[in-house]
Scaffold this motif. Sequence first.
Motif, short mmCIF file in Angstrom:
data_model
loop_
_atom_site.label_atom_id
_atom_site.label_comp_id
_atom_site.label_asym_id
_atom_site.label_seq_id
_atom_site.Cartn_x
_atom_site.Cartn_y
_atom_site.Cartn_z
N GLU A 230 0.89 -1.17 0.00
CA GLU A 230 0.00 0.00 0.00
C GLU A 230 0.92 1.21 0.00
O GLU A 230 1.70 1.40 0.94
CB GLU A 230 -0.87 -0.02 1.26
CG GLU A 230 -1.78 1.18 1.36
CD GLU A 230 -2.60 1.15 2.65
OE1 GLU A 230 -2.91 0.05 3.16
OE2 GLU A 230 -2.89 2.24 3.16
N ARG B 238 1.92 5.10 0.02
CA ARG B 238 1.44 6.39 0.50
C ARG B 238 2.56 7.42 0.42
O ARG B 238 3.73 7.06 0.39
CB ARG B 238 1.00 6.27 1.97
CG ARG B 238 -0.17 5.36 2.13
CD ARG B 238 -0.55 5.11 3.58
NE ARG B 238 -1.92 4.66 3.62
CZ ARG B 238 -2.96 5.38 4.06
NH1 ARG B 238 -2.77 6.57 4.58
NH2 ARG B 238 -4.18 4.91 4.01
N TYR C 213 7.97 7.97 -8.06
CA TYR C 213 7.03 7.04 -7.41
C TYR C 213 5.58 7.49 -7.53
O TYR C 213 4.66 6.72 -7.19
CB TYR C 213 7.41 6.82 -5.94
CG TYR C 213 8.60 5.89 -5.79
CD1 TYR C 213 9.90 6.33 -6.07
CD2 TYR C 213 8.44 4.57 -5.39
CE1 TYR C 213 10.99 5.48 -5.96
CE2 TYR C 213 9.53 3.71 -5.27
CZ TYR C 213 10.79 4.17 -5.57
OH TYR C 213 11.87 3.33 -5.47
N TYR D 149 2.65 5.28 -8.52
CA TYR D 149 2.32 4.16 -7.63
C TYR D 149 1.61 4.60 -6.35
O TYR D 149 1.15 3.77 -5.58
CB TYR D 149 3.60 3.41 -7.22
CG TYR D 149 4.37 2.93 -8.41
CD1 TYR D 149 4.09 1.69 -8.99
CD2 TYR D 149 5.37 3.73 -9.00
CE1 TYR D 149 4.79 1.25 -10.10
CE2 TYR D 149 6.07 3.30 -10.11
CZ TYR D 149 5.78 2.06 -10.65
OH TYR D 149 6.45 1.64 -11.76
N ILE D 150 1.59 5.92 -6.10
CA ILE D 150 1.09 6.42 -4.82
C ILE D 150 -0.43 6.46 -4.82
O ILE D 150 -1.05 7.09 -5.68
CB ILE D 150 1.71 7.79 -4.50
CG1 ILE D 150 3.23 7.63 -4.30
CG2 ILE D 150 1.07 8.40 -3.24
CD1 ILE D 150 4.01 8.93 -4.23
N GLN D 151 -1.02 5.77 -3.82
CA GLN D 151 -2.48 5.67 -3.76
C GLN D 151 -3.08 6.73 -2.85
O GLN D 151 -4.26 7.02 -2.91
CB GLN D 151 -2.86 4.29 -3.22
CG GLN D 151 -2.41 3.16 -4.13
CD GLN D 151 -2.08 1.90 -3.36
OE1 GLN D 151 -1.59 1.95 -2.24
NE2 GLN D 151 -2.33 0.77 -3.97
N HIS D 152 -2.27 7.27 -1.95
CA HIS D 152 -2.80 8.20 -0.95
C HIS D 152 -1.75 9.27 -0.67
O HIS D 152 -0.60 8.95 -0.35
CB HIS D 152 -3.12 7.42 0.34
CG HIS D 152 -3.63 8.27 1.44
ND1 HIS D 152 -4.98 8.37 1.74
CD2 HIS D 152 -2.99 9.07 2.32
CE1 HIS D 152 -5.13 9.19 2.76
NE2 HIS D 152 -3.94 9.63 3.13
N TRP D 153 -2.14 10.53 -0.83
CA TRP D 153 -1.25 11.64 -0.51
C TRP D 153 -1.74 12.33 0.76
O TRP D 153 -2.93 12.64 0.87
CB TRP D 153 -1.25 12.68 -1.64
CG TRP D 153 -0.45 12.29 -2.82
CD1 TRP D 153 -0.88 11.60 -3.92
CD2 TRP D 153 0.94 12.61 -3.05
NE1 TRP D 153 0.16 11.46 -4.82
CE2 TRP D 153 1.28 12.07 -4.32
CE3 TRP D 153 1.92 13.30 -2.33
CZ2 TRP D 153 2.55 12.19 -4.87
CZ3 TRP D 153 3.18 13.42 -2.88
CH2 TRP D 153 3.49 12.88 -4.13
N ARG E 79 -1.64 6.22 -13.59
CA ARG E 79 -1.38 5.04 -12.79
C ARG E 79 -0.32 4.18 -13.45
O ARG E 79 -0.28 4.07 -14.67
CB ARG E 79 -2.69 4.23 -12.68
CG ARG E 79 -2.68 3.27 -11.52
CD ARG E 79 -4.03 2.69 -11.31
NE ARG E 79 -4.50 1.95 -12.49
CZ ARG E 79 -5.66 1.32 -12.53
NH1 ARG E 79 -6.47 1.36 -11.50
NH2 ARG E 79 -6.02 0.66 -13.61
#
Length: 134
Positions: free
Chosen positions: A3, A5, A101, A104-108, A132
Motif C-alpha cells: 500500500e 502512501r 514514485y 504508484y502512490i495511492q494516498h497523498w 497510474r
Amino acid sequence: MAEVRAMCAIGLRGQLGHEGGMPWEGRHEPAFAADVARFFEATFGHVLLVGPRTKRSIPQWAYADRVIVEIRSSDPPEDVLAAFPSRVVYVGGGPAVWAAYAPYIQHWDITRLPYDGEADRWFDPAWLTIGRAS
Ligand SMILES: NC(=O)c1ccc[n+]([C@@H]2O[C@H](COP(=O)([O-])OP(=O)(O)OC[C@H]3O[C@@H](n4cnc5c(N)ncnc54)[C@H](OP(=O)(O)O)[C@@H]3O)[C@@H](O)[C@H]2O)c1
C-alpha cells in the motif's frame, strides 16, 4: 503489492526544502511541531523510502520503529515496492523520488504550513495527476 502512501509538508506556495533541510527549520510554533509529530506517528511501524539527502535529516531514534530504506535512482520503483508486499510503504521524498514514485502512490497526505519564505525544493501538483503505473 504494497500500500503506497506519500506524506509531505509544504509552505503556502509549495515550498518543500531549503539548503538540505525543511524551509521552516528552527520554527517551533504549534503548527510546525504538530506536523513533525504527525509524520512520525503516521509512519510508525511502516516502511519509509527516502532519497540520500532526506535520509541524512532523519534522527537516529526513528530507526527503532520503522524500516527506513535509502533508495537511489538506479533502483527501479517496481523492484523497490515489490520487496515490501503487504506492507504500508511511505514515499518520503525528496522531489525526484516523489516524481518517480507518483504513479504508484495511492494516498497523498499533504499539510500546508503557514510558511511563505525561501525554498530550493518545490512540490509539483502534477505528481497528483500523473496517472497510474500499469
Ligand atoms: N517538506 C517535506 O515534507 C520534505 C520531505 C522530504 C524532504 N524534504 C526536503 O527535500 C530536500 C531533499 O530532497 P532532494 O531532492 O534534494 O534529495 P534526496 O532526498 O536525496 O532525493 C532525491 C534523490 O533521490 C535519489 N533517487 C532515489 N530513487 C530515485 C528515482 N527512482 N528517481 C530519481 N531519483 C531517485 C536520487 O539520487 P541518486 O541519483 O544519487 O540516486 C535523487 O537525486 C531537503 O531540503 C529536505 O528537507 C522535504
